[in-house]
Design a protein around this motif. Structure first.
Motif, PDB file in Angstrom:
ATOM      1  N   ARG A  76      45.850  60.489  21.920  1.00 36.09           N
ATOM      2  CA  ARG A  76      45.831  59.356  21.009  1.00 36.09           C
ATOM      3  C   ARG A  76      47.217  58.933  20.599  1.00 36.09           C
ATOM      4  N   ARG A  77      48.151  59.846  20.595  1.00 39.59           N
ATOM      5  CA  ARG A  77      49.473  59.467  20.107  1.00 39.59           C
ATOM      6  C   ARG A  77      50.115  58.470  21.045  1.00 39.59           C
ATOM      7  N   GLU A  78      49.900  58.625  22.375  1.00 38.09           N
ATOM      8  CA  GLU A  78      50.525  57.704  23.314  1.00 38.09           C
ATOM      9  C   GLU A  78      49.734  56.427  23.493  1.00 38.09           C
ATOM     10  N   ARG A  79      48.600  56.294  22.839  1.00 41.34           N
ATOM     11  CA  ARG A  79      47.828  55.059  23.021  1.00 41.34           C
ATOM     12  C   ARG A  79      48.355  54.019  22.062  1.00 41.34           C
ATOM     13  N   ALA A  80      48.652  52.871  22.599  1.00 43.94           N
ATOM     14  CA  ALA A  80      49.179  51.841  21.722  1.00 43.94           C
ATOM     15  C   ALA A  80      48.035  51.188  20.972  1.00 43.94           C
ATOM     16  N   GLN A  81      48.247  50.990  19.755  1.00 43.34           N
ATOM     17  CA  GLN A  81      47.217  50.333  18.966  1.00 43.34           C
ATOM     18  C   GLN A  81      47.833  49.200  18.182  1.00 43.34           C
ATOM     19  N   ALA A  82      46.994  48.335  17.733  1.00 39.89           N
ATOM     20  CA  ALA A  82      47.494  47.181  16.983  1.00 39.89           C
ATOM     21  C   ALA A  82      48.114  47.653  15.690  1.00 39.89           C
ATOM     22  N   ASN A  83      49.357  47.260  15.534  1.00 35.73           N
ATOM     23  CA  ASN A  83      49.966  47.593  14.256  1.00 35.73           C
ATOM     24  C   ASN A  83      50.556  46.333  13.660  1.00 35.73           C
ATOM     25  N   VAL A 112      53.685  44.005  15.145  1.00 35.29           N
ATOM     26  CA  VAL A 112      53.401  43.268  16.386  1.00 35.29           C
ATOM     27  C   VAL A 112      52.432  42.137  16.116  1.00 35.29           C
ATOM     28  N   LEU A 113      51.483  42.383  15.251  1.00 39.30           N
ATOM     29  CA  LEU A 113      50.536  41.325  14.908  1.00 39.30           C
ATOM     30  C   LEU A 113      51.249  40.146  14.284  1.00 39.30           C
TER      31      LEU A 113
END
Lengths: 144, 258
Positions: free
Chosen positions: B18-25, B28-29
């Motif tokens: 999960r740490r390397e998965r990019a998620q919406a933050n 960036v939004l």
């Protein structure tokens, strides 16, 4: 306690930011619409009206011209019979060619035959019809 | 105990990716929103400019059409018949006469060109709509020929004309009683067609005109042959004045900027 995002990676995987993807798709869509405007809006149909005016002028001038030999006007002389049409055909072609401006091509149709060029498809064409004693005369004009 | 250990290890393994998965933050939004808004604004500005430049200017074309129609109409002082302009009237065309000819176009700037020269211009025409019409410009000249009645009583005019003026001079014992144009009687008077004691014209249109001369209307579509019938000795002469027209073809271009 579980901590989110803290652990040892098993393997490296590059992933795209979802927001970046969404933003890129949105930008592409909007730029597509803008490109439609940039390519140009359709031109107004002024050519057809001008060509109709030219055709009406040609028939008006022809229908009030004196004939070359006999008959009431030039047009009625031409439409009187097939023989008179054949006889006057070249003179009529020259006369219509001289009446209309240089950048126009024409086709004149009577009951006994036609003079001029074949009508094209897909270009704006103006036309006008005049009635003489022996039938109708129609002229089509278009830009070269 | 052991199962809890296994579950914990399994959770750690899934946690580890999960740490390397990019998620919406949030940053960036925010950047994405700003970018989208900027592109939208620029596109709307582009579209507005394109629409503004494609403006069709119906007022320009309407005024140009109206002026062109009036210039070639059949019943104005400028034209002899439809699409045929009088050359003498045409050379006198200026802005005031244009106003009188087309009163509805007073507010617009108009330029009228015939052939290559500008005839009348009123106001400043920057870029309006242009309407072109094909016209004939006619120039009437007058020519005369004299017929001696003692040698011949008919004459054929070499050019087509629409009216003929006659000046009849006869001896004292001669009267010209009838004048025919192409076998059609146009003037008839028992005591002489030029005499003052009565009208000579057959159809009310011919006869003595305002200047005291005999004027006869003939057809301009055919060649005219005049024949005179005399009573008496038959000497005298007739001067026939006819008005052939010379026509040239041009294009009238009317540009209007409303």
């Amino acid at each position: 306690m579980r901590e989110r995002g803290v652990s040892t990676p098993t393997r490296e995987r590059g992933q795209l930011s979802l927001s970046a993807i969404e933003a890129a798709i949105g930008v592409v869509l909007i730029l597509g619409v803008a490109a439609g405007f940039g390519l140009g809006l359709p031109q107004p149909e002024t050519q057809a009206a001008q060509l109709d005016a030219y055709a009406t002028d040609a028939t008006t001038v022809l229908s009030s011209e004196p004939p070359r030999h006999g008959g009431a006007t030039r047009l009625s002389e031409v439409t009187r019979s097939a023989e008179s049409f054949e006889r006057e055909r070249d003179a009529l072609e020259r006369r219509v060619g001289r009446i209309l401006p240089e950048n126009l091509m024409y086709r004149l149709q009577t009951d006994h035959g036609s003079v001029g060029y074949p009508r094209p498809a897909g270009v704006p064409v103006g036309h006008s019809t005049v009635t003489t004693l022996h039938g109708e005369v129609t002229i089509w004009v278009w830009y070269v | 105990m052991r199962r809890r250990q296994e579950r914990k290890e399994k959770r750690e393994r899934t946690n580890s990716t999960r740490r390397e998965r990019a998620q919406a933050n949030l940053p960036v939004l925010a950047v994405a929103l700003v970018l989208l808004t900027t592109v939208t604004t620029v596109s709307v500005a582009l579209a507005d400019g394109a629409l503004g430049s494609a403006d069709r200017d119906p007022a320009d074309r309407r005024v140009a059409d109206a002026v062109a129609d009036r210039l070639v109409a059949a019943d104005t002082s400028l034209t002899a018949r439809a699409n045929v302009l009088n050359e003498s009237q045409l050379t006198e065309l200026d802005a005031d006469r244009l106003d009188a000819l087309v009163p509805t176009a007073r507010d617009a700037a108009i330029r009228v060109r015939v052939g290559d020269e500008t005839l009348a211009e009123r106001g400043r025409v920057t870029d309006g709509a242009t309407v072109r019409r094909v016209v004939l410009v006619t120039n009437r000249t007058s020519e005369a020929r004299t017929l001696d009645l003692s040698t011949a009583t008919t004459t054929t005019l070499p050019r087509r004309t629409d009216r003929v003026r006659l000046d009849i001079q006869t001896g004292p014992q001669t009267t010209v009683q009838t004048v025919r144009a192409n076998d059609r009687v146009v003037l008839h008077n028992e005591s002489g067609v030029g005499s003052v004691d009565g009208a000579s014209g057959v159809d009310g249109l011919d006869g003595v005109d305002d200047s005291g001369e005999l004027s006869v209307r003939v057809s301009r579509y055919e060649t005219t042959t005049l024949s005179f019938e005399t009573a008496g000795e038959g000497n005298g002469n007739v001067t026939v004045t006819y008005y052939p027209a010379r026509t040239t073809k041009t294009v009238v271009a009317v540009t209007a900027d409303a």
